[in-house]
Design an enzyme around this catalytic site. Structure first.
Site, short mmCIF file in Angstrom:
data_model
loop_
_atom_site.label_atom_id
_atom_site.label_comp_id
_atom_site.label_asym_id
_atom_site.label_seq_id
_atom_site.Cartn_x
_atom_site.Cartn_y
_atom_site.Cartn_z
CE LYS A 22 -7.94 -1.84 5.23
NZ LYS A 22 -8.39 -1.98 3.95
CG HIS A 65 -5.32 0.63 -3.71
ND1 HIS A 65 -4.36 0.46 -2.60
CD2 HIS A 65 -6.00 -0.41 -3.72
CE1 HIS A 65 -4.81 -0.63 -1.86
NE2 HIS A 65 -5.72 -1.07 -2.37
NE ARG A 108 -3.66 -2.31 2.84
CZ ARG A 108 -3.19 -3.44 3.51
NH1 ARG A 108 -2.10 -3.73 3.94
NH2 ARG A 108 -4.10 -4.43 3.52
NE ARG A 158 -3.20 -3.90 -0.86
CZ ARG A 158 -2.70 -4.76 -0.22
NH1 ARG A 158 -1.13 -4.58 -0.19
NH2 ARG A 158 -3.08 -5.50 0.69
CG HIS A 181 -5.44 -9.39 1.32
ND1 HIS A 181 -5.35 -9.76 -0.01
CD2 HIS A 181 -5.56 -7.82 0.95
CE1 HIS A 181 -5.64 -8.93 -0.79
NE2 HIS A 181 -5.57 -7.69 0.02
CE1 TYR A 232 -6.77 -7.59 -6.54
CE2 TYR A 232 -7.04 -8.85 -4.38
CZ TYR A 232 -6.68 -7.73 -5.25
OH TYR A 232 -6.49 -6.71 -4.53
#
Length: 316
Positions: A173, A248, A148, A251, A282, A291
């Site tokens: 995060k 972003h 990120r 990523r 994640h 994805y």
């Protein structure tokens, strides 16, 4: 709970109780107070009803169904809290107005686009200065690791362990930290940038790895503005659901390319995806699996693999 008690007071009591447990509830708190004003302006009395919750959820400037769904999801924990004081309180069922989660498809960069971005960043002014080196290296790092932008800009010098070939991403995060192993070419690029940075700024004001020409930590809005200028210069057209390609999306591109390589080389994705999910930070593996369903190239690879599998089964 007393029916004569103002809804605002009920919300404030709820927010106080939750925040004492460590929940910040910033945006949720704003929305709940808006609900309280809505109820009071309508002279609502008695327990919260499903009809009241639905009226407020749909009372929005946005016509999108997902907006109403999100608003009622914000209400649910508060209404459940009220129900313990008044059993007549009506708690909205889960997904009453549909799903609250919709992920727009990202722009997946081609190799030529990333190469053009890095080349354009390297040509920024002043020529031969720290600024072009900073942005070329920063955007290259994002493309090579899927980090990120906030994580990259928070890196301190002590977090960039080039002798060990890895980065330390701290308190990212969800307050998670992780190690990010680096490819040899990425290590070389970071080492080259560090030499240039220290040459231009032998004494810096901040200890961050990426610095502005003034020796301060690079700010995210500066990086966003520079990226937008380069994007316009390159004339990119978005191929996802967003109006323009974003930082972003580097990523998203990294993750997508990893999954594509695995499918094309017949690697067991179910075994490998846990490592990828951890690598990119994640919290849930499902965030990485998303994805597969949203990127056409991945869906095509999955379909091809399933077709081969089906043919093998039918031939047995």
């Amino acid at each position: 709970m007393n029916h004569l008690c103002l809804m605002t007071t009920r919300v404030e009591d709820y927010l106080y109780a939750r925040r004492q447990l460590g929940f910040k509830l910033k945006s949720q708190g704003t929305q709940l107070l808006a609900f309280a004003r809505f109820a009071e302006n309508g002279c609502h009395q008695g327990p919260v009803t499903l009809e009241l919750a639905l009226r407020w959820a749909r009372d929005s400037d946005s016509p999108k169904p997902i907006t109403a769904a999100k608003r009622i999801e914000v209400l649910r924990p508060f209404i459940r809290y009220l129900q313990q004081f008044d059993p007549a309180t009506q708690v909205p069922p889960t997904k009453l107005l549909g799903s609250t989660h919709r992920r727009p498809a990202p722009h997946i960069y081609g190799d030529e686009e990333i190469e053009a971005l890095l080349a354009a960043a390297g040509q920024l002014r002043p020529s031969g200065g720290l600024r072009p080196a900073t942005y070329e290296t920063l955007f290259g790092l994002l493309a090579a690791t899927g980090m990120r932008i906030s994580e990259a800009l928070r890196l301190e010098r002590a977090d960039v362990l080039l002798e060990h070939g890895m980065l330390v991403v701290r308190q990212s995060k969800y307050r998670k930290s992780r190690l990010v192993p680096l490819h040899a070419t990425t290590i070389t690029a970071l080492r080259c940038y560090a030499r240039q940075r220290d040459k231009f700024l032998p004494v810096a004001m901040d200890n961050n790895f990426f610095l502005s020409p003034w020796g301060r930590a690079l700010k995210i809005w500066n990086a966003e503005e520079t990226f937008c200028n380069l994007r316009r210069q390159l004339g990119w057209i978005a191929r996802g659901d967003y109006p323009e390609p974003r930082i972003h999306d580097l990523r998203h591109t990294f993750i997508t390319n990893c999954l594509l390589r695995w499918y094309r080389h017949k690697i067991n994705v179910d075994n490998a995806i846990v490592s990828l999910s951890t690598y990119v930070g994640h919290v849930r593996v499902t965030d990485t699996y998303w994805y597969v369903s949203t990127v056409p190239e991945l869906m095509a690879s999955v379909s091809e693999r399933f077709e081969r599998y089906a043919r093998e089964i039918s031939n047995d």
